[in-house]
Enzyme design. Structure first.
Site, PDB file in Angstrom:
ATOM      1  N   GLU A  88     -22.683  13.246  -7.343  1.00  0.00           N
ATOM      2  CA  GLU A  88     -24.137  13.313  -7.283  1.00  0.00           C
ATOM      3  C   GLU A  88     -24.654  14.072  -6.077  1.00  0.00           C
ATOM      4  OE1 GLU A  88     -24.728   8.714  -8.533  1.00  0.00           O
ATOM      5  OE2 GLU A  88     -26.107   9.562  -7.083  1.00  0.00           O
ATOM      6  N   CYS A 101     -29.257  16.362  -0.285  1.00  0.00           N
ATOM      7  CA  CYS A 101     -28.319  15.303   0.072  1.00  0.00           C
ATOM      8  C   CYS A 101     -27.045  15.513  -0.759  1.00  0.00           C
ATOM      9  CB  CYS A 101     -28.971  13.963  -0.242  1.00  0.00           C
ATOM     10  SG  CYS A 101     -27.889  12.551  -0.081  1.00  0.00           S
ATOM     11  N   CYS A 107     -15.311   6.459  -2.741  1.00  0.00           N
ATOM     12  CA  CYS A 107     -15.195   6.240  -1.297  1.00  0.00           C
ATOM     13  C   CYS A 107     -14.187   5.131  -1.051  1.00  0.00           C
ATOM     14  CB  CYS A 107     -16.561   5.849  -0.731  1.00  0.00           C
ATOM     15  SG  CYS A 107     -16.566   5.703   1.062  1.00  0.00           S
ATOM     16  N   CYS A 131     -22.821  -1.078  -1.273  1.00  0.00           N
ATOM     17  CA  CYS A 131     -22.881   0.305  -1.753  1.00  0.00           C
ATOM     18  C   CYS A 131     -22.276   0.452  -3.139  1.00  0.00           C
ATOM     19  CB  CYS A 131     -22.152   1.207  -0.765  1.00  0.00           C
ATOM     20  SG  CYS A 131     -22.050   2.913  -1.308  1.00  0.00           S
ATOM     21  N   CYS A 150     -26.831   6.618  -3.163  1.00  0.00           N
ATOM     22  CA  CYS A 150     -25.917   7.389  -4.016  1.00  0.00           C
ATOM     23  C   CYS A 150     -24.902   6.548  -4.745  1.00  0.00           C
ATOM     24  CB  CYS A 150     -25.271   8.493  -3.212  1.00  0.00           C
ATOM     25  SG  CYS A 150     -26.412   9.853  -3.064  1.00  0.00           S
TER      26      CYS A 150
END
Ligand code: SAH
Ligand code: SF4
Length: 351
Positions: A86, A112, A119, A126, A343
């Protein structure tokens, strides 16, 4: 097939002879927005053939665009090997025109971008973390996010924009590729985005902050702090077990930064968790001696998220406390990042 945007201009000049062709190719890709080597008019036919055989110049395809009411646009891209990432285009200032249609003030944009697919850090708040880690993005895949967004919005090549590495992934876990992307962005024959217009946001991998600092690139640093004591920060961000708050603050103090600029501290505010004045007080003392700016972010809930969004009054009180004690603090204005961009949220919704 190699991604041509993975190469700095100098590297290309080593592979492609004569080396001035690298400059021409860069300009075709990044300034004239061509989408195939065949359209590079001043490139000889045999070189075009060679380029076609060895390189792709379209590492990302747009699969979905979502526009929110404030004009920010979220992009979902698919890579050559079929994974998705994204990016978000955030209009920071709207264009202003007079009655005759003359532009009085130009629009300003921030993009961004993501640095990884998923991750490894695993922060509990998140959404990106929920999907685990798939792979690092290559420099070309990082750079192409901005290029494709410029093309898709008809943003002129010479329009200045800012970049924040605040999309999916931990940029400092992919340091080599991120550093290369910073350099490619910065190239005058490329997108020509100065390093002072690029902000790298990290969850606080102190050893990597030191490494980045030593490179002296001139990029700005943003730290996702989110908590002021190690116990809570460990709960929210497992990285804090390896690199506690003190180590992050020390790394920041050693980071070379342009005198006119500040280090940005992001503080994600979660209801009844880190939103009290006591935390604000501790934050002021932590930041003592650092040229810092704090950006308060409303926690953005998603289905089954373990935390809640704080109310406006609490947020304002927190901000006022910081402001009244000599710390510059703003509440993140860009709704794009607030509403849905935090995100990982577009990717999670699926295609
Ligand atoms: N990995 C880096 C950069 C990407 S995260 C980092 O953590 O700094 C970008 C920002 O989005 C971080 O500050 C993160 O805390 C924030 N974020 C993550 N989940 C969020 C949520 N649910 N609501 C609001 N912001 C969120
Ligand atoms: Fe990774 Fe940043 Fe999300 Fe933490 S907040 S899991 S570091 S992307």
């Amino acid at each position: 097939m190699k991604i041509i945007q993975d190469f700095t201009k100098d590297e290309l000049g080593e592979i492609i002879k004569p080396s001035f062709r690298a400059k021409q190719i860069y300009q075709w890709i990044f300034k004239k927005y061509v989408d195939s080597f065949d359209n590079m008019k001043n490139i000889p036919k045999d070189l075009k053939e060679e380029l076609n055989k060895n390189f792709t110049m379209n590492p990302l395809k747009i699969v979905k665009v979502e526009e929110s009411c404030d004009g920010s646009k979220k992009y979902l891209f698919i890579t050559g090997d079929g994974v998705t990432v994204e990016s978000v285009l955030l209009p920071m200032k709207k264009e202003r025109v007079d009655e005759d249609g003359k532009i009085l003030k130009e629009a300003k944009f921030t993009v961004c971008i993501s640095s990884q697919v998923g991750c490894k850090i695993g922060c509990t708040f998140c959404l990106t973390a929920k999907g685990g880690f798939t792979r690092n993005l290559t420099p070309g895949e990082i750079v192409a996010q901005v290029l494709e967004i410029k093309k898709d919005n008809g943003i002129p090549e010479n329009k200045r924009l800012n970049i924040v590495y605040m999309g999916m992934g931990e940029p400092l876990d992919n340091l080599d590729n991120v550093v290369k992307s910073v350099r490619i962005f910065n190239d005058i024959d490329g997108l020509a985005i100065g390093t002072r217009r690029q902000t790298i946001s990290t969850s606080g991998v102190s050893s990597q902050i030191q490494k980045l600092g030593k490179l002296n690139l001139g990029v700005l640093l943003a730290i996702s702090l989110h908590a002021v004591d190690d116990k809570l920060r460990e709960e929210l961000m497992p990285i804090n077990k390896a690199y506690n708050i003190d180590s992050v603050i020390t790394a920041v103090k050693n980071f070379p930064i342009d005198q006119r600029k500040k280090v940005l501290f992001e503080y994600l505010v979660m209801k009844d968790l880190n939103d009290d004045v006591k935390s604000a007080k501790k934050l002021v003392s932590l930041l003592h001696g650092i040229k810092a700016k704090v950006n308060l972010i409303y926690f953005n809930p998603y289905p089954n998220s373990p935390y809640q969004r704080p109310d406006e009054k609490t947020m304002f009180k927190f901000k006022e406390y910081l402001n009244n004690h000599g710390v510059i603090c703003t509440i993140r204005a860009s709704k794009g990042l607030d509403i849905s961009a935090a995100c990982g949220q577009l990717k999670e919704k699926g295609l």
